[in-house]
Design an enzyme around this catalytic site. Structure first.
Site, PDB file in Angstrom:
ATOM      1  N   ARG A  46       0.834  -1.195   0.000  1.00 33.67           N
ATOM      2  CA  ARG A  46       0.000   0.000   0.000  1.00 33.67           C
ATOM      3  C   ARG A  46       0.875   1.253   0.000  1.00 33.67           C
ATOM      4  NH1 ARG A  46      -1.230   2.159   4.540  1.00 33.67           N
ATOM      5  NH2 ARG A  46      -1.532   0.194   5.646  1.00 33.67           N
ATOM      6  N   TYR A  98     -16.571  18.058 -14.585  1.00 32.38           N
ATOM      7  CA  TYR A  98     -17.018  16.668 -14.531  1.00 32.38           C
ATOM      8  C   TYR A  98     -18.012  16.475 -13.384  1.00 32.38           C
ATOM      9  CZ  TYR A  98     -16.732  11.676 -13.423  1.00 32.38           C
ATOM     10  OH  TYR A  98     -17.034  10.381 -13.116  1.00 32.38           O
ATOM     11  N   ASP A 170      -7.429  20.016 -13.448  1.00 26.84           N
ATOM     12  CA  ASP A 170      -7.769  18.726 -14.039  1.00 26.84           C
ATOM     13  C   ASP A 170      -7.419  18.809 -15.521  1.00 26.84           C
ATOM     14  OD1 ASP A 170      -8.998  16.530 -15.241  1.00 26.84           O
ATOM     15  OD2 ASP A 170     -10.805  16.651 -14.016  1.00 26.84           O
ATOM     16  N   LYS A 195      -8.459   7.694 -18.843  1.00 28.96           N
ATOM     17  CA  LYS A 195      -8.799   8.268 -20.138  1.00 28.96           C
ATOM     18  C   LYS A 195      -7.600   8.225 -21.091  1.00 28.96           C
ATOM     19  CE  LYS A 195     -12.736   9.174 -18.046  1.00 28.96           C
ATOM     20  NZ  LYS A 195     -12.509   9.110 -16.600  1.00 28.96           N
TER      21      LYS A 195
END
Length: 379
Positions: A46, A98, A170, A195
């Site tokens: 992690r 978004y 972003d 994306k």
């Protein structure tokens, strides 16, 4: 290095044990230590993983930054940025963005005492009336999702620095091939790596890139403590996707330009939202801060009804009706009921996102086939 060389070689080092040219997938949860606290830089997966480390190095390089952090999704990356804040802090955010980001802000973090102001950032001076001593973050995206608005990153960054406010951009729609917000003054760049970075619709992942070492340590602490980390296989897929980013983006841009001009000339189309048109309100800014204009666009029909839009959305063959964007295949999307359904209708309409708006993610197929597909669907 030139961009193409940079994308191919970013974060790539031959495996020291075998010489493998591709980064191995270190599918492990933990690492053996020679003695308590004596290890090879890796303790628990992690916190660290060699495949993720290679990707995070690559993420920094492709955005011209010093540090990169990979997350399990774009929303997880956004979540980490907001966790830099405390109750009573305020955020100025773009009113066109978004829907998942809006949902995270309004439905999750508002409950913890963080205040969000949603404003039109097409003129950077619109920010000034909302700035006060509690303002700690400006959150923006450009081009915006789905109306393709363009914001002047350098102008917003200048205002942010005047008031000691963090600026996070972003950069998902543009990708590092088209735009590098850190070079324009942003403090943090966020990507939904799902994306364009991944590029093949086969991975969910997010990324943050920055230059400030202290900021990196704070975000790494959040990443490690909250645990929204990607698995090594997903990191491998994004590393592989980055290697072809430049050639894919070139074709996305070529096809995007062709499709945008086709739609604009179509007798049944009312309006096309694409930042590459010279009469786009902020075309000069897009031209200044972007290398090209991408394959994302939206449009409305002259017969402006939800029924007619639904007919078009359900009639394409090559354009798949699906969430997401940025893959090699073309996608068609209905923001009002899909990606932006979490935004209240009155807010959507006020910002220009109508019930009948159709969004396209133009892929890298043959443009003539894509035109034929759209032409048949629109009628």
């Amino acid at each position: 290095m030139k961009p193409g060389t940079k994308f191919i070689h970013a974060g790539a080092e031959p495996d020291p044990s075998t010489g493998a040219i591709m980064t191995p997938i270190y599918q492990t949860s933990t690492y053996v230590q020679a003695a308590p606290g004596k290890h090879k830089g890796y303790e628990y997966a992690r916190s660290q993983n060699p495949t993720r480390k290679a990707l995070e190095d690559a993420l920094a390089i492709i955005e011209n930054g010093k540090y990169g952090l990979a997350f399990s999704s774009g929303v997880a990356a956004t979540d980490a940025v907001i966790k830099l804040l405390a109750p009573g802090d305020e955020v100025i955010a773009a009113n066109d963005m978004y829907g998942g980001t809006y949902r995270l802000f309004s439905k999750i973090f508002e409950k913890f005492g963080i205040k969000f102001h949603y404003i039109d950032m097409q003129n950077a001076d619109n920010l000034r009336p909302y700035i006060n001593s509690n303002t700690k973050l400006i959150w923006t995206e450009t081009p915006t999702n789905p109306l393709m608005n363009i914001f002047d990153i350098a102008a917003i960054a200048q205002i942010a620095k005047q008031h000691n406010i963090l600026l996070c951009v972003d950069n998902t729609f543009a990708s590092p091939y088209l735009q590098n917000p850190l070079d324009l003054g942003a403090d943090i760049v966020m990507h939904s790596s799902t994306k364009y970075l991944g590029g093949h619709s086969d991975v969910i992942q997010g990324a943050l890139m920055m230059n400030d070492a202290d900021l990196r340590e704070k975000l790494y602490f959040i990443q490690k403590s909250c645990g929204a980390v990607p698995g090594p296989m997903d990191c491998f897929l994004v590393l592989r996707g980055i290697k072809t980013l430049h050639v894919r983006m070139q074709r996305h841009c070529e096809n995007g330009r062709t499709i945008a001009h086709f739609l604009r000339k179509h007798p049944a189309v009312e309006r096309v939202y694409w930042c590459g048109f010279e009469d786009h309100p902020n075309f000069s800014i897009a031209q200044k801060q972007m290398q090209d204009f991408g394959g994302m666009m939206s449009f409305t029909l002259k017969n402006d009804s939800i029924e007619n839009a639904t007919r078009v959305l359900s009639s394409t063959n090559l354009f798949a009706l699906a969430e997401s964007l940025g893959g090699v295949e073309s996608l068609i999307n209905h923001p009002a009921s899909m990606t932006h359904a979490s935004i209240p209708r009155e807010e959507r309409i006020k910002n220009g996102l109508t019930d009948s708006l159709i969004r396209l993610s133009v892929g890298i197929e043959d443009a003539e086939d894509l035109i034929e597909d759209l032409n048949k669907a629109i009628g």
